[in-house]
Design a protein around this motif. Structure first.
Motif, short mmCIF file in Angstrom:
data_model
loop_
_atom_site.label_atom_id
_atom_site.label_comp_id
_atom_site.label_asym_id
_atom_site.label_seq_id
_atom_site.Cartn_x
_atom_site.Cartn_y
_atom_site.Cartn_z
N GLU A 1 13.38 -50.78 -8.32
CA GLU A 1 11.94 -50.97 -8.54
C GLU A 1 11.18 -49.68 -8.23
OE1 GLU A 1 10.65 -53.84 -5.69
OE2 GLU A 1 8.59 -53.92 -6.43
N SER A 2 10.29 -49.29 -9.11
CA SER A 2 9.42 -48.11 -8.96
C SER A 2 10.17 -46.78 -9.08
CB SER A 2 8.67 -48.08 -7.62
OG SER A 2 7.99 -49.26 -7.40
N ILE A 3 11.51 -46.80 -9.17
CA ILE A 3 12.26 -45.54 -9.22
C ILE A 3 12.81 -45.31 -10.63
CG2 ILE A 3 14.05 -44.13 -8.17
CD1 ILE A 3 11.92 -45.01 -6.18
N GLY A 4 13.68 -46.19 -11.10
CA GLY A 4 14.21 -45.98 -12.44
C GLY A 4 15.39 -46.88 -12.73
N ARG A 5 15.89 -46.68 -13.93
CA ARG A 5 16.96 -47.51 -14.48
C ARG A 5 18.05 -46.55 -14.97
NH1 ARG A 5 18.01 -49.44 -19.60
NH2 ARG A 5 18.78 -51.59 -19.72
N LEU A 6 19.19 -46.59 -14.31
CA LEU A 6 20.28 -45.63 -14.54
C LEU A 6 21.40 -46.34 -15.31
CD1 LEU A 6 21.82 -42.93 -13.79
CD2 LEU A 6 22.53 -44.11 -11.70
N VAL A 7 21.75 -45.80 -16.46
CA VAL A 7 22.74 -46.45 -17.33
C VAL A 7 24.03 -45.62 -17.33
CG1 VAL A 7 23.24 -47.25 -19.67
CG2 VAL A 7 20.91 -47.38 -18.77
N ASN A 8 25.16 -46.32 -17.32
CA ASN A 8 26.46 -45.65 -17.29
C ASN A 8 27.50 -46.49 -18.02
OD1 ASN A 8 29.25 -45.64 -15.52
ND2 ASN A 8 28.44 -43.59 -15.87
N TYR A 9 28.50 -45.80 -18.56
CA TYR A 9 29.56 -46.46 -19.32
C TYR A 9 30.93 -46.09 -18.75
CZ TYR A 9 25.63 -47.01 -22.49
OH TYR A 9 24.40 -47.33 -23.02
N PRO A 10 31.60 -47.01 -18.06
CA PRO A 10 32.98 -46.74 -17.64
C PRO A 10 33.84 -46.56 -18.89
CG PRO A 10 32.11 -48.72 -16.56
CD PRO A 10 31.13 -48.34 -17.61
N SER B 1 8.40 -37.58 6.16
CA SER B 1 7.68 -36.43 5.61
C SER B 1 8.67 -35.36 5.11
CB SER B 1 6.74 -35.83 6.65
OG SER B 1 7.47 -35.09 7.62
N TYR B 2 9.95 -35.49 5.47
CA TYR B 2 10.98 -34.57 4.96
C TYR B 2 11.55 -35.01 3.62
CZ TYR B 2 10.91 -31.87 9.23
OH TYR B 2 10.52 -31.05 10.26
N VAL B 3 11.15 -36.19 3.15
CA VAL B 3 11.67 -36.69 1.88
C VAL B 3 10.72 -36.29 0.76
CG1 VAL B 3 12.27 -38.76 0.57
CG2 VAL B 3 12.78 -38.65 3.02
N SER B 4 11.26 -35.58 -0.24
CA SER B 4 10.40 -35.15 -1.36
C SER B 4 10.43 -36.16 -2.51
CB SER B 4 10.84 -33.78 -1.87
OG SER B 4 12.18 -33.82 -2.29
N GLY B 5 11.48 -36.96 -2.59
CA GLY B 5 11.54 -37.90 -3.70
C GLY B 5 12.72 -38.85 -3.59
N TYR B 6 12.80 -39.71 -4.61
CA TYR B 6 13.86 -40.73 -4.63
C TYR B 6 14.46 -40.83 -6.02
CZ TYR B 6 11.68 -42.15 -0.26
OH TYR B 6 11.19 -42.15 1.02
N THR B 7 15.74 -41.16 -6.07
CA THR B 7 16.36 -41.46 -7.35
C THR B 7 17.36 -42.60 -7.16
OG1 THR B 7 17.45 -40.50 -9.31
CG2 THR B 7 18.19 -39.70 -7.17
N VAL B 8 18.13 -42.87 -8.21
CA VAL B 8 19.07 -44.00 -8.21
C VAL B 8 20.49 -43.45 -8.35
CG1 VAL B 8 19.73 -46.15 -9.39
CG2 VAL B 8 17.33 -45.38 -9.42
N ALA B 9 21.41 -44.03 -7.61
CA ALA B 9 22.83 -43.69 -7.77
C ALA B 9 23.63 -44.94 -8.05
CB ALA B 9 23.38 -43.01 -6.52
N CYS B 10 24.73 -44.74 -8.77
CA CYS B 10 25.73 -45.79 -8.93
C CYS B 10 27.01 -45.22 -8.34
CB CYS B 10 25.92 -46.14 -10.41
SG CYS B 10 27.24 -47.33 -10.69
N ASP B 11 27.28 -45.57 -7.08
CA ASP B 11 28.38 -44.93 -6.35
C ASP B 11 29.65 -45.75 -6.55
OD1 ASP B 11 29.81 -43.29 -4.75
OD2 ASP B 11 28.92 -43.95 -2.87
N TYR B 12 30.33 -45.53 -7.69
CA TYR B 12 31.56 -46.28 -7.99
C TYR B 12 32.61 -46.09 -6.90
CZ TYR B 12 30.36 -47.29 -12.90
OH TYR B 12 29.79 -47.75 -14.04
N ALA B 13 33.35 -47.17 -6.64
CA ALA B 13 34.54 -47.11 -5.80
C ALA B 13 35.69 -47.70 -6.59
CB ALA B 13 34.34 -47.91 -4.52
N ILE B 14 36.90 -47.21 -6.34
CA ILE B 14 38.08 -47.82 -6.96
C ILE B 14 39.00 -48.27 -5.83
CG2 ILE B 14 40.02 -47.49 -8.55
CD1 ILE B 14 38.37 -45.42 -10.01
#
Lengths: 204, 250
Positions: B237-246, B121-134
């Motif tokens: 699924e149900s959240i979104g599609r996150l596009v990124n360009y290295p 009940s403390y969560v207001s929403g959701y999104t997508v991350a691309c957490d790059y590591a090197i």
């Protein structure tokens, strides 16, 4: 004004690192650190108003590490002000994993007022810590592995320090410990004094 | 409802995505076409953004670790975020830069010592991350160290935040990463070691969570190294599609 992220660095104390040379070569570290070892103090840790630091009941004592905070401005990577800070944490021996639970409790970063500063004056005087009026610790920036200009250069080599970000310049490996009920003062000849106290945390 | 943060005519604004997902609606009634929108990471300035390491058993085994007894948490600086359709700098010598698709939970109200039954009940929403590591820059001090995980613009987030009310079960979502159309990660949020409720209980036990704080909940197996110019798509699924360009320097 601190609108950005607050970064700190550990293992930037020559004396502490000298005592850890054997450990650096063993598991889990395997090799001495190359890049500055950074951590982040999130905004819930900030205490800018002199309010007491809440110490949870399960911690009989905490580490109270006096340091200097540099505030960055609109010229990239150039600090525009400095303040005394007291980086509070639950004592922990291992530097292997990020010490989030230990370092990020509410109110665990009291800071004094930010003022214009002179690098030579910062380096010339010691940072003094007093507990209940008695001086318990002193150290100077001459102990830093990376002095301020080198530290900024090595950090900004891989990330930006932007306007509103803060960098804590290092912690003394022999920083004192303090308990609930004690009053802490941090002094440096070139910066406004920082005064705080440790109180039992009371949850609403 | 889906809420996005965009740059529009000289300022950063929050906007609501239209039902047909073709337009972004601003507070003042202005409608901005989604095509060509300047997406910003939907992060509240000053928020604490947590990320998790080793939070999917299959990824943990892939890296040769045992599942941790307590969550392996690290924190992101504000320099690290970049919006949908953005670029992420890949250093010339960063040959082992890999994308990590992660479900992000956003905190909606302040809380401390939150119970497991109340946690979601403390969560207001959701999104997508691309957490790059090197991986070249890994060192065994406060690992994963900031040189690996906190470089400028290497944490794409977005495109938008989906209201929690619109997500039936956040622990049963398919997530995937494709690089130039080829699948390199494929998993389910059902396989988290510490689920979202558990992470909220853990973090709020020792600190106050604030509205806008985010938890990047870790990534499933699949380590694929990216090249400059690749198109990297993280989709949940149900959240979104996150596009990124290295992007390589220069």
């Amino acid at each position: 004004m601190i609108v950005g992220s607050v970064y700190g660095v550990v293992l930037n104390d020559r004396e502490q690192n000298a005592g850890m040379m054997d450990a650096f070569g063993q598991k889990p570290y395997a090799a001495p650190p190359k890049a500055p070892v950074l951590y982040i103090k999130p905004h819930n840790t900030l205490r800018l108003d002199g309010a007491a630091v809440p110490v949870p009941g399960e911690l009989p004592e905490v580490e109270a590490a006096a340091t200097i905070a540099l505030l960055f401005g609109d010229q990239l990577g150039v600090p525009v002000a400095a303040a005394l800070a007291l980086d509070v944490c639950e004592p922990h021996a291992s530097y292997y994993r990020p010490a989030i639970r230990q370092r990020c409790r509410d109110g665990f970063l009291p800071m004094g007022s930010f003022v214009a500063y002179d690098l030579v004056a910062l380096t010339k005087s010691e940072i003094l810590t007093l507990i209940d009026g008695v001086q318990v610790h002193r150290w100077s920036l001459e102990r830093l592995v990376r002095a301020i200009p080198d530290l900024i250069a090595d950090v900004t080599a891989f990330m930006t320090l932007a306007d509103g970000d803060v960098l804590l310049i290092g912690l003394a490996g022999d920083a004192p410990r303090a308990r609930v009920g004690q009053r802490i003062e941090v002094r440096h000849a070139a910066l406004p004094q920082l005064v705080t106290s440790f109180e039992q945390e009371v949850l609403a | 409802m889906r809420r996005a943060r965009i740059f529009h005519q000289g300022r950063a604004v929050w906007a609501v995505l239209s039902d047909d997902q073709a337009e972004l609606l601003l507070n003042d009634g202005v409608r901005v076409p989604v095509d060509g929108a300047q997406w910003l990471a939907p992060v509240t300035p000053g928020a604490t953004v947590f990320a998790l390491g080793l939070n999917y058993a299959d990824h943990t085994a892939e890296l040769g670790f045992k599942a941790p007894a307590e969550p392996l948490v690290f924190i992101k600086g504000q320099n690290s975020f970049v919006g949908h359709n953005g670029t992420s700098p890949r250093p010339q010598d960063g040959n082992q830069m890999h994308p990590e698709c992660e479900l992000v939970a956003i905190i909606g109200k302040p809380g401390r010592k939150i119970s497991r039954e109340n946690a979601l009940s403390y969560v207001s929403g959701y999104t997508v991350a691309c957490d790059y590591a090197i991986r070249e820059y890994l060192e065994n001090y406060y690992r994963p160290n900031l040189r690996v995980k906190n470089r400028d613009a290497t944490t794409p987030l977005g495109p938008w935040i989906v209201d929690a009310a619109d997500v039936a079960d956040p622990q049963a979502l398919a997530l995937s990463t494709t690089v130039n159309g080829k699948i390199v990660q494929s998993g389910s949020t059902a396989d988290m070691v510490f689920d979202i409720a558990g992470l909220i209980v853990y973090l709020s036990d020792f600190m106050t969570l604030k509205p806008g704080d985010m938890i990047l909940t870790g990534t499933p197996h699949g380590v694929h190294f990216v090249a400059g110019g690749d198109e990297v798509v993280c989709e949940i699924e149900s959240i979104g599609r996150l596009v990124n360009y290295p992007k390589l320097p220069g």
